[in-house]
Motif scaffolding. Structure first.
Motif, PDB file in Angstrom:
ATOM      1  N   ILE A 188       0.850  -1.193   0.000  1.00  0.00           N
ATOM      2  CA  ILE A 188       0.000   0.000   0.000  1.00  0.00           C
ATOM      3  C   ILE A 188       0.881   1.236   0.000  1.00  0.00           C
ATOM      4  O   ILE A 188       2.054   1.165   0.364  1.00  0.00           O
ATOM      5  CB  ILE A 188      -0.972   0.039   1.203  1.00  0.00           C
ATOM      6  N   SER A 189       0.328   2.355  -0.414  1.00  0.00           N
ATOM      7  CA  SER A 189       1.105   3.583  -0.406  1.00  0.00           C
ATOM      8  C   SER A 189       1.289   4.064   1.030  1.00  0.00           C
ATOM      9  O   SER A 189       0.444   3.821   1.899  1.00  0.00           O
ATOM     10  CB  SER A 189       0.412   4.657  -1.242  1.00  0.00           C
ATOM     11  N   GLU A 222       1.093   7.055   1.926  1.00  0.00           N
ATOM     12  CA  GLU A 222       0.021   8.021   2.163  1.00  0.00           C
ATOM     13  C   GLU A 222      -1.256   7.333   2.635  1.00  0.00           C
ATOM     14  O   GLU A 222      -1.926   7.819   3.554  1.00  0.00           O
ATOM     15  CB  GLU A 222      -0.259   8.823   0.890  1.00  0.00           C
ATOM     16  N   SER A 223      -1.591   6.198   2.018  1.00  0.00           N
ATOM     17  CA  SER A 223      -2.788   5.463   2.438  1.00  0.00           C
ATOM     18  C   SER A 223      -2.675   4.978   3.877  1.00  0.00           C
ATOM     19  O   SER A 223      -3.655   4.966   4.625  1.00  0.00           O
ATOM     20  CB  SER A 223      -3.033   4.269   1.512  1.00  0.00           C
ATOM     21  N   ASN A 281      -5.292   6.354   6.297  1.00  0.00           N
ATOM     22  CA  ASN A 281      -6.267   5.293   6.553  1.00  0.00           C
ATOM     23  C   ASN A 281      -7.335   5.242   5.448  1.00  0.00           C
ATOM     24  O   ASN A 281      -8.530   5.142   5.722  1.00  0.00           O
ATOM     25  CB  ASN A 281      -6.937   5.500   7.926  1.00  0.00           C
ATOM     26  N   ASN A 282      -6.887   5.295   4.186  1.00  0.00           N
ATOM     27  CA  ASN A 282      -7.842   5.285   3.086  1.00  0.00           C
ATOM     28  C   ASN A 282      -7.465   4.289   2.000  1.00  0.00           C
ATOM     29  O   ASN A 282      -7.671   4.523   0.805  1.00  0.00           O
ATOM     30  CB  ASN A 282      -7.986   6.694   2.495  1.00  0.00           C
ATOM     31  N   THR A 283      -6.896   3.144   2.394  1.00  0.00           N
ATOM     32  CA  THR A 283      -6.463   2.131   1.440  1.00  0.00           C
ATOM     33  C   THR A 283      -7.644   1.592   0.643  1.00  0.00           C
ATOM     34  O   THR A 283      -8.664   1.193   1.226  1.00  0.00           O
ATOM     35  CB  THR A 283      -5.796   0.955   2.178  1.00  0.00           C
ATOM     36  N   PRO A 284      -7.541   1.532  -0.685  1.00  0.00           N
ATOM     37  CA  PRO A 284      -8.594   0.882  -1.469  1.00  0.00           C
ATOM     38  C   PRO A 284      -8.525  -0.637  -1.308  1.00  0.00           C
ATOM     39  O   PRO A 284      -7.510  -1.181  -0.857  1.00  0.00           O
ATOM     40  CB  PRO A 284      -8.253   1.293  -2.906  1.00  0.00           C
TER      41      PRO A 284
END
Length: 390
Positions: free
Chosen positions: A204-205, A207-208, A212-215
């Motif tokens: 995951i990035s 930034e994610s 806390n916005n991981t797809p």
């Protein structure tokens, strides 16, 4: 049910504290935790604490996790630090897509090591990435099931970004290079990956992770567990530190009665006014640190329960207040060690190990009081915090 579960975990840890203390010198000598420590904490349920309930875990709240870590650290600061890393890394694992979580939490009780310094590289290949790099200070790697590795993701067009990968610990080599004067039992050795394949769903990035916005997470975050990453980490670090200081205070109070003060007429150090002032000062610093910790974990939990998140100012306060709590604990342990008499330097006196662990762990880059107070002070004076690590 949840309240009874956490009470059961803490009671089991409380029963194990004497053994954790008794094993302190052995842990330091071998530079890693004795199997008895891990087995006692496994039986207590510690390694299920941050596992989501849908996987059969305890899914403890942030205040409850901090309380668990406090209790462990009363027995052994290094053991508490390792458990803090394993627990917080399990929390980070819940930020990965469902496919990765299904793999990581398959065993319910999970120990995950790792860190956030991107000292490796990820290059794209068919179906995923190749990971290369070496990560120093990898606390808990010797007993971990999985490992989190931050790295620079290199794109074919020459661009790059920061990313975080999670993969089984046995895909890393572990160097025998952890030989320190503090936190010796944490086994924080360097780990290396050479052309290790990482499936796409396990990256995951950065930034994610922070936002806390991981797809790819169709299963939502458990209600009340949506903490911002660095606020969460600062809080559990402070919980570990408060417990370490509480353990040092207990050891000092056990040690002092009946000890004479050399070259004086005092036959019992506990009757000396200076000692009384010192122990009261240490006690109050620890109590103040505990109050700061409880205040911040309660605030973070309120936001999580409401499905929101703290403001930028509140997150800056978490950085400042938790690091200040850690510094209060360090100061308290310093006082107790200085009041311990010359014999406190002996390795068979546990207080000296608490002192060295407190001193050493306070040097962690994320916990430095000056850095964190600057972030908090900027916000208090109306400036931008100028850091993404909130």
């Amino acid at each position: 049910m949840a309240e009874r579960e956490v009470e059961s975990v803490i009671e089991a840890i409380r029963d194990a504290v004497p053994r954790l203390r008794a094993n302190g010198q052995e842990a330091e000598d071998k530079r890693w935790l004795p199997e008895e420590n891990i087995a006692l904490l496994e039986k207590a349920g510690v390694f299920r604490a941050a596992t989501p309930r849908r996987f059969g875990g305890l899914d403890l709240s942030l205040p409850e996790q901090a309380d668990v870590l406090r209790e462990i650290s009363r027995g052994c600061g290094s053991t508490g630090w390792v458990c803090m890393v394993w627990m917080s890394s399990a929390g980070l694992a819940t930020l990965f897509p469902d496919a990765a979580q299904d793999e990581v939490f398959a065993g319910t009780s999970v120990r995950i090591s790792g860190g956030f310094t991107p000292s490796g590289t990820l290059t794209r290949t068919e179906g995923g990435y190749l990971l290369n790099g070496t990560w120093r200070f990898n606390t808990g790697c010797r007993g971990a099931d999985w490992n989190i590795a931050a790295a620079i993701l290199q794109e074919a067009d020459g661009s790059h970004s920061e990313a975080v990968a999670i993969l089984p610990m046995d895909q890393f080599s572990i160097a025998d290079d952890w030989n320190t004067s503090a936190a010796a039992a944490t086994g924080s050795s360097s780990t290396t990956a050479k052309d290790v394949f990482v499936p796409e769903h396990r990256v995951i990035s950065y930034e994610s992770a922070i936002l806390n916005n991981t797809p790819g997470r169709t299963a939502p975050v458990t209600p009340g567990r949506g903490y911002r990453l660095f606020s969460y980490i600062m809080a559990v670090c402070a919980g570990t530190y408060v417990g370490l200081a509480e353990g040092a205070l207990e050891l000092f109070r056990e040690r002092v009665p009946g000890r004479g003060i050399t070259y004086t007429s005092y036959e019992d150090q506990s009757s000396h006014p200076l000692t009384q002032i010192q122990v009261a000062t240490a006690h109050n610093k620890i109590a103040a640190a505990r109050a700061l910790l409880d205040d911040q974990t309660a605030m973070l939990q309120r936001h999580a329960d409401a499905g929101g998140e703290p403001s930028e100012e509140e997150k800056a306060h978490v950085r400042g207040k938790t690091s200040f709590a850690i510094d209060l604990c360090r100061e308290a342990v310093d006082i107790l060690y200085s009041a311990g008499g010359a014999s406190v330097i002996q390795r068979n006196v546990p207080l000296q190990r608490f002192f060295r662990d407190a001193r050493g762990l306070a040097l962690h880059g994320l916990l430095l009081t000056s850095t964190n107070l600057e972030v908090q002070g900027r916000v208090l004076l109306g400036h931008d915090p100028e850091t993404p690590f909130l």
